[in-house]
Design an enzyme around this catalytic site. Structure first.
Site, PDB file in Angstrom:
ATOM      1  N   ALA A  96      -4.753 -28.109  86.243  1.00 11.75           N
ATOM      2  CA  ALA A  96      -4.358 -27.343  87.429  1.00 11.75           C
ATOM      3  C   ALA A  96      -5.553 -27.127  88.348  1.00 11.75           C
ATOM      4  CB  ALA A  96      -3.762 -25.999  87.019  1.00 11.75           C
ATOM      5  N   ALA A  97      -6.720 -26.861  87.749  1.00 13.62           N
ATOM      6  CA  ALA A  97      -7.927 -26.629  88.563  1.00 13.62           C
ATOM      7  C   ALA A  97      -8.296 -27.888  89.335  1.00 13.62           C
ATOM      8  CB  ALA A  97      -9.081 -26.171  87.668  1.00 13.62           C
ATOM      9  N   ASP A 138      -0.871 -21.687  85.310  1.00  8.44           N
ATOM     10  CA  ASP A 138      -2.178 -22.327  85.482  1.00  8.44           C
ATOM     11  C   ASP A 138      -2.486 -22.590  86.945  1.00  8.44           C
ATOM     12  OD1 ASP A 138      -2.224 -22.328  82.768  1.00  8.44           O
ATOM     13  OD2 ASP A 138      -2.753 -24.430  82.533  1.00  8.44           O
TER      14      ASP A 138
HETATM   15  O1  PMV Z   1      -3.243 -24.992  77.555  1.00  8.76           O
HETATM   16  P1  PMV Z   1      -3.094 -24.563  78.966  1.00  8.76           P
HETATM   17  O2  PMV Z   1      -4.298 -24.104  79.659  1.00  8.76           O
HETATM   18  O3  PMV Z   1      -2.408 -25.604  79.803  1.00  8.76           O
HETATM   19  O4  PMV Z   1      -2.139 -23.261  78.953  1.00  8.76           O
HETATM   20  C1  PMV Z   1      -0.797 -23.428  78.747  1.00  8.76           C
HETATM   21  C2  PMV Z   1      -0.068 -22.128  78.654  1.00  8.76           C
HETATM   22  C3  PMV Z   1       1.336 -22.279  78.084  1.00  8.76           C
HETATM   23  O5  PMV Z   1       1.935 -20.997  78.159  1.00  8.76           O
HETATM   24  C4  PMV Z   1       1.281 -22.710  76.632  1.00  8.76           C
HETATM   25  C5  PMV Z   1       2.161 -23.297  78.854  1.00  8.76           C
HETATM   26  C6  PMV Z   1       2.551 -22.861  80.253  1.00  8.76           C
HETATM   27  O6  PMV Z   1       2.964 -23.750  81.023  1.00  8.76           O
HETATM   28  O7  PMV Z   1       2.505 -21.669  80.574  1.00  8.76           O
END
Ligand code: PMV
Length: 297
Positions: A96-97, A138
């Site tokens: 996302a960043a 994110d």
């Molecule tokens: O792993 P990351 O930074 O992409 O965090 C994902 C967070 C979740 O709740 C597991 C997925 C989401 O889309 O919110």
């Protein structure tokens, strides 16, 4: 210059995918990007040593870059250079960043301006390519920052506090796929809805109490809530021995609470320290894959 922050989820990951609230913070590490007219459309990612050309039918980064460029028809070819200051696939919202930084850099190169909220919306399309069914947390935190309560489909609710959060973020060295971890929870939900919905409801209570604790500056209570959230995430088989050990080490070194953060199955943990000195000590014990970040002052 485009900048997309990394984020850490304080509480509520996974449940947030299913419509429950989560609390996240934008951190000062992230991705910086700059775009300028070039010979062809090209995205250069450092330090990954990766050159990406837009292709709507290609690999995820090629597709994402194609989407980022697609809104702008009359424009010169753009060369975008992005410097990534986050581990990828570690639960820190790296994809996302990159999306936020690249989109903002393209806007700037074309003399366009859009609000951080609009940037977050555009980055959601980018995120979908990497995570299938992202909650939107994110890309929103990456664009907007701060400490906030997020619920899918609702406006972000910024949380105010008169006390900064001293966080230590530790990387386990394992980079699992968030998409797979989200699918694993979805499978558990399908096969045992009663158990998994109970877990989500318990997380919901922790998130609501954490909101109050943050606003009241009660970090002792917040730390306890982090520990409890970690236990529930463990029951959903999202934690690893390494993450558990890192959380234990942080607690023994003075953390008020610690938990895995993000998708789990590896990735990162966070620890809440009472003060900056303790945060630095915890970081030292966790090793070179850990860093300190201060948020919400
Ligand atoms: O792993 P990351 O930074 O992409 O965090 C994902 C967070 C979740 O709740 C597991 C997925 C989401 O889309 O919110």
């Amino acid at each position: 210059m485009g900048f997309g922050r990394g984020k850490v989820i304080l509480l509520g990951e996974h449940a947030v995918v299913h419509g429950y609230p989560a609390i996240a913070v934008g951190i000062d590490r992230g991705v910086v990007a700059e775009a300028s007219p070039g010979d062809e459309d090209l995205l250069i990612l450092s330090p990954w040593d990766l050159d990406v050309r837009p292709d709507p039918a290609g690999e995820p980064l090629e597709r994402a870059f194609a989407i980022a460029l697609s809104g702008h028809s009359k424009r010169p070819p753009l060369e975008v250079r992005a410097e990534i200051g986050l581990p990828g696939g570690a639960g820190l919202g790296c994809s996302a960043a990159i999306g936020v930084a690249v989109l903002q850099a393209i806007d700037e190169a074309l003399g366009l301006e859009r609000s951080r909220e609009k940037l977050a919306e555009a980055a959601y399309e980018w995120e979908k390519i990497f995570h299938g069914n992202p909650s939107g947390i994110d890309n929103t935190m990456s664009a907007v920052g701060g400490v906030a309560l997020f619920r899918k489909g609702e406006p972000l609710q910024p949380l105010r506090s008169n006390k900064p959060l001293h966080l230590v973020v530790g990387y386990s060295g394992q980079s699992p796929s968030t998409k797979e971890m989200v699918s694993s929870v979805a499978r558990q939900l399908e096969s045992d809805p009663v158990r998994v919905n109970k877990a989500f409801e318990a997380i919901d209570v922790l998130v609501r109490n954490a909101k109050l604790a943050i606003e009241a500056g009660d970090h002792v209570a917040l730390g306890q809530l982090l520990d409890l959230n970690h236990t529930i995430l463990s029951s959903l088989m999202l934690c690893t021995t390494k993450l558990d050990e890192m959380c234990q080490t942080a607690r023994k070194t003075g953390a008020l609470g610690a938990k895995m953060t993000g998708g789990g199955g590896g990735g990162c943990m966070i620890a809440l320290a009472p003060k900056r000195d303790e945060a630095l000590r915890i970081r030292e014990i966790l090793g070179e894959n850990a860093f300190v970040t201060e948020v919400g002052a």
